[in-house]
Design a protein around this motif. Structure first.
Motif, PDB file in Angstrom:
ATOM      1  N   GLY A 101       0.836  -1.192  -0.055  1.00 49.03           N
ATOM      2  CA  GLY A 101       0.008   0.056  -0.003  1.00 49.03           C
ATOM      3  C   GLY A 101       0.821   1.371  -0.074  1.00 49.03           C
ATOM      4  O   GLY A 101       2.106   1.172   0.110  1.00 49.03           O
ATOM      5  N   THR A 102       0.103   2.477  -0.117  1.00 51.51           N
ATOM      6  CA  THR A 102       1.106   3.746   0.011  1.00 51.51           C
ATOM      7  C   THR A 102       1.658   3.946   1.299  1.00 51.51           C
ATOM      8  O   THR A 102       2.700   4.631   1.391  1.00 51.51           O
ATOM      9  N   GLY A 103       1.268   3.281   2.380  1.00 53.47           N
ATOM     10  CA  GLY A 103       1.808   3.390   3.655  1.00 53.47           C
ATOM     11  C   GLY A 103       1.053   4.731   4.381  1.00 53.47           C
ATOM     12  O   GLY A 103       0.820   5.487   3.706  1.00 53.47           O
ATOM     13  N   THR A 104       1.020   4.283   5.657  1.00 55.59           N
ATOM     14  CA  THR A 104       0.430   5.332   6.893  1.00 55.59           C
ATOM     15  C   THR A 104       1.416   5.637   7.658  1.00 55.59           C
ATOM     16  O   THR A 104       2.139   4.762   8.364  1.00 55.59           O
ATOM     17  N   GLN A 105       1.830   6.885   7.512  1.00 61.19           N
ATOM     18  CA  GLN A 105       2.939   7.590   8.587  1.00 61.19           C
ATOM     19  C   GLN A 105       2.078   7.812   9.745  1.00 61.19           C
ATOM     20  O   GLN A 105       1.250   8.680   9.982  1.00 61.19           O
ATOM     21  N   LEU A 106       2.486   6.902  10.998  1.00 60.85           N
ATOM     22  CA  LEU A 106       1.895   7.171  12.308  1.00 60.85           C
ATOM     23  C   LEU A 106       2.863   7.981  13.153  1.00 60.85           C
ATOM     24  O   LEU A 106       4.008   7.610  13.040  1.00 60.85           O
ATOM     25  N   LYS A 107       2.223   8.955  13.751  1.00 57.27           N
ATOM     26  CA  LYS A 107       2.930   9.779  14.580  1.00 57.27           C
ATOM     27  C   LYS A 107       2.612   9.699  15.724  1.00 57.27           C
ATOM     28  O   LYS A 107       1.297   9.938  16.024  1.00 57.27           O
ATOM     29  N   VAL A 108       3.258   9.473  16.892  1.00 61.18           N
ATOM     30  CA  VAL A 108       2.647   9.266  18.105  1.00 61.18           C
ATOM     31  C   VAL A 108       3.518  10.443  18.962  1.00 61.18           C
ATOM     32  O   VAL A 108       4.842  10.491  19.302  1.00 61.18           O
ATOM     33  N   GLU A 109       2.720  11.108  19.793  1.00 57.89           N
ATOM     34  CA  GLU A 109       3.304  12.189  20.851  1.00 57.89           C
ATOM     35  C   GLU A 109       2.942  11.661  22.019  1.00 57.89           C
ATOM     36  O   GLU A 109       2.158  10.975  22.701  1.00 57.89           O
ATOM     37  N   LEU A 110       3.696  12.667  22.822  1.00 62.31           N
ATOM     38  CA  LEU A 110       3.427  12.479  24.346  1.00 62.31           C
ATOM     39  C   LEU A 110       2.241  13.103  24.770  1.00 62.31           C
ATOM     40  O   LEU A 110       1.704  14.079  24.162  1.00 62.31           O
TER      41      LEU A 110
END
Lengths: 110, 115
Positions: A101-110
């Protein structure tokens, strides 16, 4: 050749559950669904794989509805280290045509 | 045991030169894959080897690209007359034959820069 569609990006906070959905409307009978995780400057890493219903391992769960036209990767209680690109892969056991797939950029923050 | 290894890790070459990228799969893995990943993009499937069968080359972007594999071991991806659009990370993966399309183990990739 099953084409997949995922959200480009998602944001979350530590401790939250994250669900990433992949659409694969043209999935073939023999196709399996596999998810990979990729950190910057590294090759992708296998997370989970399934054919139908629900699969769970120590890292994630994969939910696949009866029509198999989509799948949802569920990451429980994410942490900062889960920040990565997640790819949905559809391919058949007997074939050699693999589609990321195109990929999903997951960003996890505090 | 050792994972998939690739060499070189980085390669800078001039436009028009030929380059050869190497992949050492996990021992016992009969399936081997090559992918290309341009900056900020997803993975693009290039070619697949399974045992001693003829490889599926349909993913190779042009006839400047070729790949070989010796038995069930080392594979080389060759790009002739490199162009700037060939700049990308080239990833190799291997898997057990019966787990085709399931769990692929990726190498760290070779970053190719064509100047």
């Amino acid at each position: 050749l099953a084409k997949t569609t995922q959200p480009i990006s998602m944001d979350s906070y530590e401790g939250q559950e994250v669900n990433i959905t992949c659409s694969h409307n043209n999935i073939a009978t023999n196709d399996y669904i596999t998810w990979y995780q990729q950190f910057p400057s590294q090759g992708p890493r296998f997370i989970i794989q399934g054919y139908k219903t629900k699969v769970t391992n120590e890292v994630a769960s994969l939910f696949i509805p009866a029509d198999r036209k989509s799948s949802t990767l569920s990451l429980p209680r994410v942490s900062l280290s889960d920040t990565a690109v997640y790819y949905c892969l559809v391919g058949s056991k007997g074939g050699n045509k693999l589609t990321f797939g195109t990929g999903t950029q997951l960003k996890v923050e505090l | 045991g050792a994972g998939v290894s690739q060499s070189p890790s980085n390669k800078v070459t001039e436009k028009g030169k030929d380059v050869e990228l190497r992949c050492d799969p996990i021992s016992g893995h009969t399936a081997l894959y090559w992918y290309r990943q341009r900056l900020g993009q997803g993975l693009e499937f290039l070619i697949y080897f399974q045992g001693n069968s003829a490889p599926d080359k349909s993913g190779l972007p042009s006839d400047r690209f070729s790949a070989e594999r010796t038995g069930e071991s080392v594979s080389t991806l060759t790009i002739q007359r490199t162009q700037q659009e060939d700049s990308a990370v080239y990833l190799c993966a291997s898997s057990l034959a019966q787990r085709l399309a399931y769990e692929q183990y990726f190498g760290p990739g070779t970053r190719l820069t064509v100047t």
